[in-house]
Scaffold this motif. Structure first.
Motif, PDB file in Angstrom:
ATOM      1  N   VAL A 189      40.104  42.009  31.938  1.00 37.09           N
ATOM      2  CA  VAL A 189      38.869  41.245  32.000  1.00 37.09           C
ATOM      3  C   VAL A 189      37.730  42.103  31.457  1.00 37.09           C
ATOM      4  CG1 VAL A 189      38.338  41.981  34.356  1.00 37.09           C
ATOM      5  CG2 VAL A 189      37.403  39.827  33.487  1.00 37.09           C
ATOM      6  N   GLN A 190      36.753  41.459  30.867  1.00 35.64           N
ATOM      7  CA  GLN A 190      35.590  42.171  30.355  1.00 35.64           C
ATOM      8  C   GLN A 190      34.631  42.516  31.483  1.00 35.64           C
ATOM      9  OE1 GLN A 190      34.158  39.408  27.305  1.00 35.64           O
ATOM     10  NE2 GLN A 190      34.942  40.784  25.731  1.00 35.64           N
ATOM     11  N   ALA A 191      33.857  43.561  31.274  1.00 35.58           N
ATOM     12  CA  ALA A 191      32.848  43.944  32.254  1.00 35.58           C
ATOM     13  C   ALA A 191      31.933  42.766  32.560  1.00 35.58           C
ATOM     14  CB  ALA A 191      32.041  45.133  31.747  1.00 35.58           C
ATOM     15  N   MET A 216      37.009  39.177  43.086  1.00 35.91           N
ATOM     16  CA  MET A 216      36.295  40.292  42.494  1.00 35.91           C
ATOM     17  C   MET A 216      35.331  39.766  41.446  1.00 35.91           C
ATOM     18  SD  MET A 216      39.390  43.076  42.104  1.00 35.91           S
ATOM     19  CE  MET A 216      40.221  42.110  40.836  1.00 35.91           C
ATOM     20  N   ASN A 217      34.060  39.983  41.673  1.00 32.24           N
ATOM     21  CA  ASN A 217      33.021  39.563  40.750  1.00 32.24           C
ATOM     22  C   ASN A 217      32.279  40.775  40.209  1.00 32.24           C
ATOM     23  OD1 ASN A 217      33.590  36.819  41.339  1.00 32.24           O
ATOM     24  ND2 ASN A 217      32.173  36.848  43.078  1.00 32.24           N
ATOM     25  N   SER A 218      31.550  40.556  39.134  1.00 34.76           N
ATOM     26  CA  SER A 218      30.747  41.617  38.513  1.00 34.76           C
ATOM     27  C   SER A 218      31.558  42.883  38.301  1.00 34.76           C
ATOM     28  CB  SER A 218      29.508  41.901  39.371  1.00 34.76           C
ATOM     29  OG  SER A 218      28.710  40.743  39.523  1.00 34.76           O
ATOM     30  N   LEU A 219      32.724  42.722  37.745  1.00 36.41           N
ATOM     31  CA  LEU A 219      33.619  43.856  37.544  1.00 36.41           C
ATOM     32  C   LEU A 219      33.056  44.827  36.510  1.00 36.41           C
ATOM     33  CD1 LEU A 219      36.958  41.886  37.606  1.00 36.41           C
ATOM     34  CD2 LEU A 219      36.356  43.754  39.164  1.00 36.41           C
ATOM     35  N   ASN A 220      33.338  46.090  36.727  1.00 37.03           N
ATOM     36  CA  ASN A 220      32.951  47.125  35.790  1.00 37.03           C
ATOM     37  C   ASN A 220      34.153  48.027  35.521  1.00 37.03           C
ATOM     38  OD1 ASN A 220      32.868  49.434  37.787  1.00 37.03           O
ATOM     39  ND2 ASN A 220      31.233  48.169  38.667  1.00 37.03           N
ATOM     40  N   PRO A 221      34.100  48.850  34.484  1.00 33.55           N
ATOM     41  CA  PRO A 221      35.264  49.683  34.151  1.00 33.55           C
ATOM     42  C   PRO A 221      35.728  50.591  35.285  1.00 33.55           C
ATOM     43  CG  PRO A 221      33.755  49.615  32.304  1.00 33.55           C
ATOM     44  CD  PRO A 221      33.056  48.930  33.443  1.00 33.55           C
ATOM     45  N   GLU A 222      34.835  50.972  36.186  1.00 35.68           N
ATOM     46  CA  GLU A 222      35.220  51.805  37.316  1.00 35.68           C
ATOM     47  C   GLU A 222      36.139  51.082  38.292  1.00 35.68           C
ATOM     48  OE1 GLU A 222      31.890  51.715  36.206  1.00 35.68           O
ATOM     49  OE2 GLU A 222      32.436  53.499  35.050  1.00 35.68           O
ATOM     50  N   ASP A 223      36.240  49.773  38.168  1.00 37.79           N
ATOM     51  CA  ASP A 223      37.142  49.004  39.014  1.00 37.79           C
ATOM     52  C   ASP A 223      38.570  48.998  38.484  1.00 37.79           C
ATOM     53  OD1 ASP A 223      35.100  48.165  40.848  1.00 37.79           O
ATOM     54  OD2 ASP A 223      34.441  46.694  39.357  1.00 37.79           O
ATOM     55  N   THR A 224      38.785  49.558  37.321  1.00 35.72           N
ATOM     56  CA  THR A 224      40.119  49.600  36.735  1.00 35.72           C
ATOM     57  C   THR A 224      41.054  50.422  37.611  1.00 35.72           C
ATOM     58  OG1 THR A 224      39.319  49.320  34.475  1.00 35.72           O
ATOM     59  CG2 THR A 224      41.478  50.348  34.754  1.00 35.72           C
ATOM     60  N   ALA A 225      42.148  49.813  38.035  1.00 34.65           N
ATOM     61  CA  ALA A 225      43.094  50.472  38.923  1.00 34.65           C
ATOM     62  C   ALA A 225      44.251  49.527  39.197  1.00 34.65           C
ATOM     63  CB  ALA A 225      42.425  50.866  40.247  1.00 34.65           C
ATOM     64  N   VAL A 226      45.278  50.064  39.840  1.00 36.55           N
ATOM     65  CA  VAL A 226      46.315  49.231  40.420  1.00 36.55           C
ATOM     66  C   VAL A 226      45.862  48.854  41.817  1.00 36.55           C
ATOM     67  CG1 VAL A 226      48.717  49.080  41.151  1.00 36.55           C
ATOM     68  CG2 VAL A 226      48.126  50.307  39.049  1.00 36.55           C
ATOM     69  N   TYR A 227      45.876  47.576  42.107  1.00 35.15           N
ATOM     70  CA  TYR A 227      45.415  47.081  43.396  1.00 35.15           C
ATOM     71  C   TYR A 227      46.604  46.742  44.278  1.00 35.15           C
ATOM     72  CZ  TYR A 227      40.578  46.925  41.897  1.00 35.15           C
ATOM     73  OH  TYR A 227      39.314  47.272  41.488  1.00 35.15           O
ATOM     74  N   GLY A 282      51.794  46.337  43.881  1.00 34.58           N
ATOM     75  CA  GLY A 282      50.573  46.538  43.132  1.00 34.58           C
ATOM     76  C   GLY A 282      50.450  45.612  41.940  1.00 34.58           C
ATOM     77  N   THR A 283      49.218  45.327  41.565  1.00 35.49           N
ATOM     78  CA  THR A 283      48.926  44.550  40.372  1.00 35.49           C
ATOM     79  C   THR A 283      47.811  45.245  39.600  1.00 35.49           C
ATOM     80  OG1 THR A 283      48.374  42.335  39.534  1.00 35.49           O
ATOM     81  CG2 THR A 283      47.260  43.033  41.548  1.00 35.49           C
ATOM     82  N   GLN A 284      48.000  45.355  38.298  1.00 34.88           N
ATOM     83  CA  GLN A 284      47.072  46.111  37.462  1.00 34.88           C
ATOM     84  C   GLN A 284      45.832  45.289  37.150  1.00 34.88           C
ATOM     85  OE1 GLN A 284      47.324  49.407  36.064  1.00 34.88           O
ATOM     86  NE2 GLN A 284      45.169  48.959  35.592  1.00 34.88           N
ATOM     87  N   VAL A 285      44.684  45.897  37.354  1.00 35.91           N
ATOM     88  CA  VAL A 285      43.401  45.321  36.960  1.00 35.91           C
ATOM     89  C   VAL A 285      42.756  46.268  35.962  1.00 35.91           C
ATOM     90  CG1 VAL A 285      41.077  44.681  37.701  1.00 35.91           C
ATOM     91  CG2 VAL A 285      43.064  44.070  39.105  1.00 35.91           C
ATOM     92  N   THR A 286      42.458  45.763  34.786  1.00 41.37           N
ATOM     93  CA  THR A 286      41.827  46.559  33.750  1.00 41.37           C
ATOM     94  C   THR A 286      40.535  45.876  33.322  1.00 41.37           C
ATOM     95  OG1 THR A 286      43.979  47.340  32.954  1.00 41.37           O
ATOM     96  CG2 THR A 286      42.084  47.617  31.486  1.00 41.37           C
ATOM     97  N   VAL A 287      39.447  46.608  33.395  1.00 41.63           N
ATOM     98  CA  VAL A 287      38.135  46.086  33.039  1.00 41.63           C
ATOM     99  C   VAL A 287      37.651  46.829  31.806  1.00 41.63           C
ATOM    100  CG1 VAL A 287      35.801  45.587  33.807  1.00 41.63           C
ATOM    101  CG2 VAL A 287      37.685  45.627  35.461  1.00 41.63           C
TER     102      VAL A 287
END
Length: 127
Positions: A12-14, A84-95, A120-125
């Motif tokens: 997802v984009q920032a 998860m709203n207003s995602l930023n690159p620092e949120d990139t992680a396995v959740y 886990g599920t990967q989230v990439t911002v």
């Protein structure tokens, strides 16, 4: 005895949003507090959010996600969500989704308080 499976991750984009789901099988976890953690490569697992097992559904959030993320649960579906709203690159992680250990009375943000974990599920911002 309890199996957890996360889904909903992706790219997802920032500034964008994602909704993660944690589906539980084996038995109900309606009597357990549930939490989300995340882990980026080379970093320790970090607390994200927790929801209680009470009818009031008390919620707690890590400082870095407070005001942006919302945890909820649907006990009838044996599912926990993380909006998860207003995602930023620092949120990139396995959740990871986790079920709190029965009888645990320590800090809710400590990984030792949870005895069942999803894969886990990967989230990439992207920025």
């Amino acid at each position: 005895q309890v199996q957890l499976a996360e889904s909903g991750g992706g790219l997802v984009q920032a500034g964008g949003s994602l909704r993660l789901s944690c589906t539980v099988s084996g038995r109900t976890v309606s009597n357990r507090a549930m939490a989300w953690f995340r882990q980026a490569p080379g970093k320790e697992r970090q607390f994200v959010a927790r929801i209680s097992s009470t009818s009031a559904e008390f919620t707690y959030y890590g400082d870095s996600v407070k005001g942006r993320f919302t945890i909820s649960r649907d006990n009838a579906k044996n599912t926990v969500y993380l909006q998860m709203n207003s995602l930023n690159p620092e949120d990139t992680a396995v959740y990871y989704c986790a079920a709190q250990r029965p009888g645990y009375s320590g800090f809710y943000h400590y990984t030792a308080g949870y005895d069942y974990w999803g894969q886990g599920t990967q989230v990439t911002v992207s920025s």
